[in-house]
Design an enzyme around this catalytic site. Structure first.
Site, short mmCIF file in Angstrom:
data_model
loop_
_atom_site.label_atom_id
_atom_site.label_comp_id
_atom_site.label_asym_id
_atom_site.label_seq_id
_atom_site.Cartn_x
_atom_site.Cartn_y
_atom_site.Cartn_z
N LEU A 183 44.63 37.40 37.11
CA LEU A 183 43.47 36.90 35.98
C LEU A 183 43.09 38.24 35.50
O LEU A 183 42.28 38.98 36.03
CB LEU A 183 42.43 36.20 36.46
CG LEU A 183 42.51 34.77 36.72
CD1 LEU A 183 43.59 34.24 37.67
CD2 LEU A 183 41.32 34.03 37.23
N ILE A 184 43.62 38.54 34.34
CA ILE A 184 43.43 39.92 33.84
C ILE A 184 42.70 40.00 32.68
O ILE A 184 42.63 38.85 31.79
CB ILE A 184 44.92 40.60 33.39
CG1 ILE A 184 44.69 41.92 32.74
CG2 ILE A 184 45.37 39.77 32.23
CD1 ILE A 184 45.81 42.86 32.77
N LYS A 265 33.45 30.97 36.17
CA LYS A 265 34.61 31.41 37.24
C LYS A 265 35.19 30.15 37.72
O LYS A 265 36.57 30.13 37.80
CB LYS A 265 33.81 32.22 38.18
CG LYS A 265 33.50 33.61 37.74
CD LYS A 265 34.44 34.28 37.07
CE LYS A 265 33.81 35.80 36.57
NZ LYS A 265 33.32 36.62 37.65
N GLY A 287 40.07 40.69 40.50
CA GLY A 287 39.61 42.05 40.76
C GLY A 287 38.22 41.81 41.36
O GLY A 287 37.68 43.02 41.11
N GLN A 296 29.72 37.34 42.48
CA GLN A 296 30.49 37.91 43.56
C GLN A 296 29.86 37.92 44.88
O GLN A 296 30.27 38.94 45.72
CB GLN A 296 31.22 39.11 43.36
CG GLN A 296 32.27 38.77 41.90
CD GLN A 296 32.84 40.20 41.37
OE1 GLN A 296 32.69 41.16 41.94
NE2 GLN A 296 33.05 40.06 40.13
N CYS A 456 52.77 57.20 18.43
CA CYS A 456 52.83 57.42 19.90
C CYS A 456 54.23 57.34 20.40
O CYS A 456 55.03 57.16 19.38
CB CYS A 456 52.12 56.29 20.79
SG CYS A 456 52.90 54.73 20.35
#
Length: 482
Positions: A183-184, A265, A287, A296, A456
């Site tokens: 889960l980013i 969440k 994370g 959390q 780049c």
């Protein structure tokens, strides 16, 4: 040129069958990564190491750098492989190779030997060390903490002169463990946790909950593509984007303020579990770190876990923020994370740190779960390799040029470290350095009467940033690809 790949020690203590499987997978991963640089190179596996041989000397640094970022490799040795006849021949070859390095330094010689010989490793160390000491007047033998250690390996009738040792990232080869879904969010935590599971041998897919529009998704795509390209490009992975704005809107409208964070969440875990089940993924990765934010705490994490049977891995659970940021800096995601907005924390003014299950469930009864089902059903799933290709299509209105006009300025948007390692110089053309993570706040300060050519090394970041700047109303940008 030749590289010797040394295995991560935990691989070497596996049973014979498991060790062989891990080595076989690692060999395949190395081939998959390096074929983009040199299709003619050879990768040969042995019981205790893997050899990489390549002919194109121009690709030496690129290949070496790529090897140090493949999970499963403890370190690599860059070697010169030559035949020898006796110990004196070994000494003469070592003298040619190491003379310049040993001038004015203390040194010792360390030898590894395999095969049948009439001498031992210690015999070679003494003979070569004594010879080097006699022939290099300014050098001095020192067996403990020397300035230079001369590493030699003797294999049958071959001598390996070790030109350099480079540390890998260790861990297990990707593909030795099962797939996970990360889960980013693009922040410090999710990037580091994704890296840690890649390093542990998992193929990491990405699930992104979009709370901030197109610009937010572009930023997170950059992070996911960077992580995959840098550490996991041996395997194909998915990037799944879910538009979570309707879910957030429903929560803001119907849910009590104190319960919003935990319920958001829980909704994310529900959605991610559906995605994981759809693609046969065994676990979710987050994370989260214990006590870092209100959602959390142990009580809240337990309530979040309760909504799904899917295993949830939290590799950062005991890490403090400073440690996480240091890891992000090491793997190169710090600059992305510093400019990534955090949307989850703004929806609740007084979040509970110890949610009660009955209250949470009562609040969720007000929620229209058809909204959640719909956003999951409409999730956008792409092969992460297509992100660069999609960027090309999305930035179709941004012109790509290979030369410069009189009013053009090249804007080098690489990170500061990359700019220092490989400064960009174009004869007769102005080059300005502005790292990509400062574009959102600093580009407006540049001379808007000039045309800025974003550059780049690989062209992916410049196209993504060109799209972002166009969305912000800057029309004086192009992509520079000489």
């Amino acid at each position: 040129m030749k590289f010797i790949i040394k295995l991560f020690p935990e691989i070497t203590i596996k049973s014979q069958s498991v060790r062989l499987r891990f080595i076989k997978i690692l060999t395949g991963n190395i081939r998959n990564v390096l074929k983009h640089y040199d299709e003619t190179l050879a990768v040969v596996r042995h019981w205790d190491n893997i050899e990489v041989r390549a002919k194109d000397e121009n690709q030496r640094l690129t290949i070496r750098d790529a090897l140090t970022r493949i999970p499963g490799i403890h370190h690599i040795l860059e070697v010169e492989d030559v035949p020898f006849t006796d110990m004196h021949d070994i000494f003469e070859k070592a003298l040619v190779q190491y003379r310049d390095q040993l001038e004015g330094k203390t040194f010792c010689v360390r030898v590894k030997r395999s095969g049948k010989h009439d001498f031992s490793s210690i015999d070679v160390e003494r003979y070569v060390g004594g010879g080097l000491n006699q022939h290099i007047e300014s050098a001095r033998v020192k067996l403990t903490n020397p300035d230079v250690t001369v590493h030699l390996e003797v294999e049958d009738d071959r001598l390996l002169l070790i030109k350099g040792r480079y540390e890998g990232i260790g861990g297990f080869p990707i593909g030795t463990q099962e797939d996970v879904l990360s889960l980013i969010s693009g922040g410090f935590d999710s990037g580091v946790s994704s890296y840690m599971l890649m390093r542990r041998g998992c193929r990491v897919h990405y699930c992104f909950f979009n709370l901030g529009g197109a610009a937010h998704e572009i930023g997170v795509r950059q992070v996911a593509h960077y992580l995959w390209n840098r550490f996991g490009s041996s395997h194909r992975v998915r990037f799944v984007a879910i538009n979570f704005e309707p879910v957030v809107g429903e929560i803001l409208e119907k849910i009590d303020d104190g319960q919003m964070g935990v319920i958001l969440k829980r909704m994310m875990v529900r959605a991610a579990s559906k995605v994981a089940e759809r693609y046969g993924v065994q676990a979710l990765v987050t994370g989260e770190a214990l006590g870092q934010v209100s959602s959390q705490t142990l009580t809240n994490l337990r309530l979040i876990d309760n909504v799904s049977d899917t295993l949830i891995l939290r590799p950062l659970i005991s890490y403090d923020k400073e440690h996480i940021i240091n890891l992000a800096r090491q793997i190169g995601t710090e600059d992305f994370a510093r400019t990534m907005p955090e949307y989850c924390g703004v929806i609740s003014k007084s979040p509970t740190v110890k949610a009660v299950k009955s209250k949470i469930e009562a609040e969720e009864e007000k929620f229209d779960f058809s909204i959640l089902d719909k956003v999951v059903e409409e999730a956008n799933n792409v092969d992460i390799r297509e992100i660069a290709q999609q960027t090309e299509q999305e930035v179709v209105e941004v012109e790509t040029v290979n030369d410069c006009g009189p009013n053009d300025v090249i804007l080098d948007i690489r990170s500061v470290d990359e700019q220092e390692d490989k400064p960009l110089k174009v004869e007769g053309i102005d080059v300005v350095s502005l790292p990509f993570y400062k574009l959102s706040t600093k580009f407006g300060d540049l001379d808007q009467n000039r045309t800025w050519l974003l550059w780049c090394e690989r062209g992916v970041m410049s196209r993504l940033q060109a799209l972002y700047l166009r969305e912000q109303g800057f029309n004086n940008v192009k992509v520079y690809r000489p």
